[in-house]
Design a protein around this motif. Structure first.
Motif, mmCIF file in Angstrom:
data_model
loop_
_atom_site.group_PDB
_atom_site.id
_atom_site.type_symbol
_atom_site.label_atom_id
_atom_site.label_comp_id
_atom_site.label_asym_id
_atom_site.label_seq_id
_atom_site.Cartn_x
_atom_site.Cartn_y
_atom_site.Cartn_z
ATOM 1 N N ARG A 39 0.865 -1.189 0.000
ATOM 2 C CA ARG A 39 0.000 0.000 0.000
ATOM 3 C C ARG A 39 0.896 1.232 0.000
ATOM 4 N NH1 ARG A 39 -4.812 1.795 -0.999
ATOM 5 N NH2 ARG A 39 -5.789 3.061 0.564
ATOM 6 N N ASN A 40 0.560 2.226 -0.809
ATOM 7 C CA ASN A 40 1.315 3.474 -0.937
ATOM 8 C C ASN A 40 2.655 3.307 -1.622
ATOM 9 O OD1 ASN A 40 -0.754 4.947 0.293
ATOM 10 N ND2 ASN A 40 0.040 4.480 2.313
ATOM 11 N N VAL A 41 2.945 2.138 -2.174
ATOM 12 C CA VAL A 41 4.169 1.937 -2.934
ATOM 13 C C VAL A 41 3.781 1.519 -4.347
ATOM 14 C CG1 VAL A 41 6.321 0.651 -3.129
ATOM 15 C CG2 VAL A 41 5.451 1.259 -0.873
ATOM 16 N N LEU A 42 3.984 2.433 -5.268
ATOM 17 C CA LEU A 42 3.660 2.161 -6.665
ATOM 18 C C LEU A 42 4.953 2.128 -7.461
ATOM 19 C CD1 LEU A 42 0.741 4.734 -7.019
ATOM 20 C CD2 LEU A 42 0.518 2.255 -6.833
ATOM 21 N N LYS B 159 -7.277 -1.914 -8.340
ATOM 22 C CA LYS B 159 -8.651 -1.788 -7.845
ATOM 23 C C LYS B 159 -8.782 -2.470 -6.485
ATOM 24 C CE LYS B 159 -11.070 -1.525 -12.273
ATOM 25 N NZ LYS B 159 -11.954 -2.231 -13.221
ATOM 26 N N ALA B 160 -8.269 -3.692 -6.387
ATOM 27 C CA ALA B 160 -8.376 -4.451 -5.143
ATOM 28 C C ALA B 160 -7.667 -3.754 -3.987
ATOM 29 C CB ALA B 160 -7.809 -5.862 -5.337
ATOM 30 N N LYS B 161 -6.560 -3.076 -4.279
ATOM 31 C CA LYS B 161 -5.791 -2.378 -3.237
ATOM 32 C C LYS B 161 -6.369 -1.007 -2.907
ATOM 33 C CE LYS B 161 -2.082 -5.104 -2.651
ATOM 34 N NZ LYS B 161 -1.569 -5.556 -1.386
ATOM 35 N N GLY B 162 -7.380 -0.569 -3.674
ATOM 36 C CA GLY B 162 -8.019 0.705 -3.373
ATOM 37 C C GLY B 162 -7.415 1.921 -4.056
ATOM 38 N N TYR B 163 -6.470 1.725 -4.956
ATOM 39 C CA TYR B 163 -5.890 2.862 -5.685
ATOM 40 C C TYR B 163 -6.894 3.441 -6.680
ATOM 41 C CZ TYR B 163 -1.275 1.737 -3.855
ATOM 42 O OH TYR B 163 -0.216 1.523 -3.034
ATOM 43 N N ILE B 164 -7.661 2.558 -7.295
ATOM 44 C CA ILE B 164 -8.702 2.998 -8.225
ATOM 45 C C ILE B 164 -10.011 2.970 -7.450
ATOM 46 C CG2 ILE B 164 -9.957 2.500 -10.357
ATOM 47 C CD1 ILE B 164 -7.336 1.238 -11.419
ATOM 48 N N HIS B 165 -10.510 4.158 -7.156
ATOM 49 C CA HIS B 165 -11.719 4.294 -6.344
ATOM 50 C C HIS B 165 -12.961 3.920 -7.146
ATOM 51 C CE1 HIS B 165 -14.442 5.904 -3.391
ATOM 52 N NE2 HIS B 165 -14.928 6.767 -4.260
ATOM 53 N N LYS B 166 -13.103 4.498 -8.327
ATOM 54 C CA LYS B 166 -14.199 4.154 -9.233
ATOM 55 C C LYS B 166 -13.875 4.700 -10.606
ATOM 56 C CE LYS B 166 -17.381 7.038 -7.132
ATOM 57 N NZ LYS B 166 -18.674 7.687 -6.939
ATOM 58 N N GLN B 167 -14.545 4.190 -11.596
ATOM 59 C CA GLN B 167 -14.351 4.631 -12.970
ATOM 60 C C GLN B 167 -15.674 5.206 -13.466
ATOM 61 O OE1 GLN B 167 -12.299 0.652 -13.592
ATOM 62 N NE2 GLN B 167 -11.433 1.864 -15.252
ATOM 63 N N VAL B 168 -15.620 6.460 -13.955
ATOM 64 C CA VAL B 168 -16.827 7.171 -14.351
ATOM 65 C C VAL B 168 -16.619 7.896 -15.673
ATOM 66 C CG1 VAL B 168 -17.534 7.539 -11.946
ATOM 67 C CG2 VAL B 168 -16.194 9.281 -13.109
ATOM 68 N N THR B 169 -17.707 8.365 -16.233
ATOM 69 C CA THR B 169 -17.666 9.229 -17.400
ATOM 70 C C THR B 169 -17.905 10.654 -16.926
ATOM 71 O OG1 THR B 169 -18.470 7.497 -18.851
ATOM 72 C CG2 THR B 169 -18.787 9.766 -19.607
ATOM 73 N N LEU B 170 -17.012 11.573 -17.265
ATOM 74 C CA LEU B 170 -17.167 12.968 -16.877
ATOM 75 C C LEU B 170 -17.924 13.706 -17.972
ATOM 76 C CD1 LEU B 170 -13.577 13.658 -15.492
ATOM 77 C CD2 LEU B 170 -15.648 13.109 -14.206
ATOM 78 N N LEU B 171 -18.991 14.369 -17.588
ATOM 79 C CA LEU B 171 -19.814 15.097 -18.540
ATOM 80 C C LEU B 171 -19.413 16.562 -18.602
ATOM 81 C CD1 LEU B 171 -23.331 13.660 -17.602
ATOM 82 C CD2 LEU B 171 -21.689 12.798 -19.276
ATOM 83 N N ASN B 172 -19.694 17.198 -19.729
ATOM 84 C CA ASN B 172 -19.501 18.631 -19.893
ATOM 85 C C ASN B 172 -20.740 19.312 -19.313
ATOM 86 O OD1 ASN B 172 -19.611 21.266 -20.858
ATOM 87 N ND2 ASN B 172 -18.677 20.757 -22.808
ATOM 88 N N PRO B 173 -20.595 20.064 -18.198
ATOM 89 C CA PRO B 173 -21.776 20.672 -17.562
ATOM 90 C C PRO B 173 -22.588 21.555 -18.503
ATOM 91 C CG PRO B 173 -19.858 20.912 -16.156
ATOM 92 C CD PRO B 173 -19.373 20.371 -17.469
ATOM 93 N N GLN B 174 -21.922 22.366 -19.316
ATOM 94 C CA GLN B 174 -22.637 23.256 -20.232
ATOM 95 C C GLN B 174 -23.412 22.459 -21.281
ATOM 96 O OE1 GLN B 174 -19.258 23.827 -19.481
ATOM 97 N NE2 GLN B 174 -19.828 25.322 -17.919
ATOM 98 N N ALA B 175 -22.852 21.362 -21.743
ATOM 99 C CA ALA B 175 -23.519 20.546 -22.762
ATOM 100 C C ALA B 175 -24.820 19.941 -22.242
ATOM 101 C CB ALA B 175 -22.583 19.444 -23.262
#
Length: 158
Positions: free
Chosen positions: A3-6, A47-63
């Motif tokens: 943990r904390n060693v990449l 992912k298992a070690k918690g480095y990747i919290h979640k994977q999402v799609t970021l939207l353009n707020p204005q769009a």
């Protein structure tokens, strides 16, 4: 992997994923100089070690019609565990609140990042929803005129 060693490959992989999570395993492999199967195993481990919290799609707020962004400082009238819990529970149910941080060194107790369709919608949210949370004593709002820098990528070092 501790943990904390990449290692260098982990950092390259995480950096590439932060820039574009839609990259294929083959593209990632080429970017980080590993095989696709090695990338896949590393991603699973990260992912298992918690480095990747979640994977999402970021939207353009204005769009999607959210043209107003504001930063709101909220003060509570008393600082008991119950009032803090009540505030947190209320904020979690409010979709316009993109972020909420407990803060110190300021005139307020919390800093919110809020999005709205327009100024009228923001005003309604502030006056009819946020100010009506029991315990909220004061709000201060700053409208964002433009974003000089906005990123979700954490600064990883090699």
């Amino acid at each position: 992997m501790n943990r904390n060693v990449l290692d260098t490959y982990d950092i390259r992989l995480l950096s590439a994923l932060q820039q574009d999570d839609a990259l294929s395993l083959q593209c990632l492999a080429e970017l980080v100089s590993l095989s696709a199967s090695q990338c896949s195993r590393r991603i699973s481990r990260l992912k298992a070690k918690g480095y990747i919290h979640k994977q999402v799609t970021l939207l353009n707020p204005q769009a999607v019609g959210l043209d107003v962004e504001a930063f709101v400082t909220v003060s509570l009238d008393n600082h008991t565990p119950d009032s803090a819990t009540h505030f947190k529970e209320a904020i979690l149910k409010m979709p316009p609140v993109m972020e909420c941080h407990a803060i110190t060194g300021s005139d307020g107790d919390y800093l919110l990042k809020v999005v709205a369709k327009n100024q009228q919608a923001l005003s309604f949210f502030l006056m009819e929803e946020l100010m009506k949370i029991t315990g909220v004593s004061q709000i201060k709002t700053a409208l964002a005129l433009s974003a000089i820098k906005s990123t979700t990528a954490l600064p990883l070092s090699l």
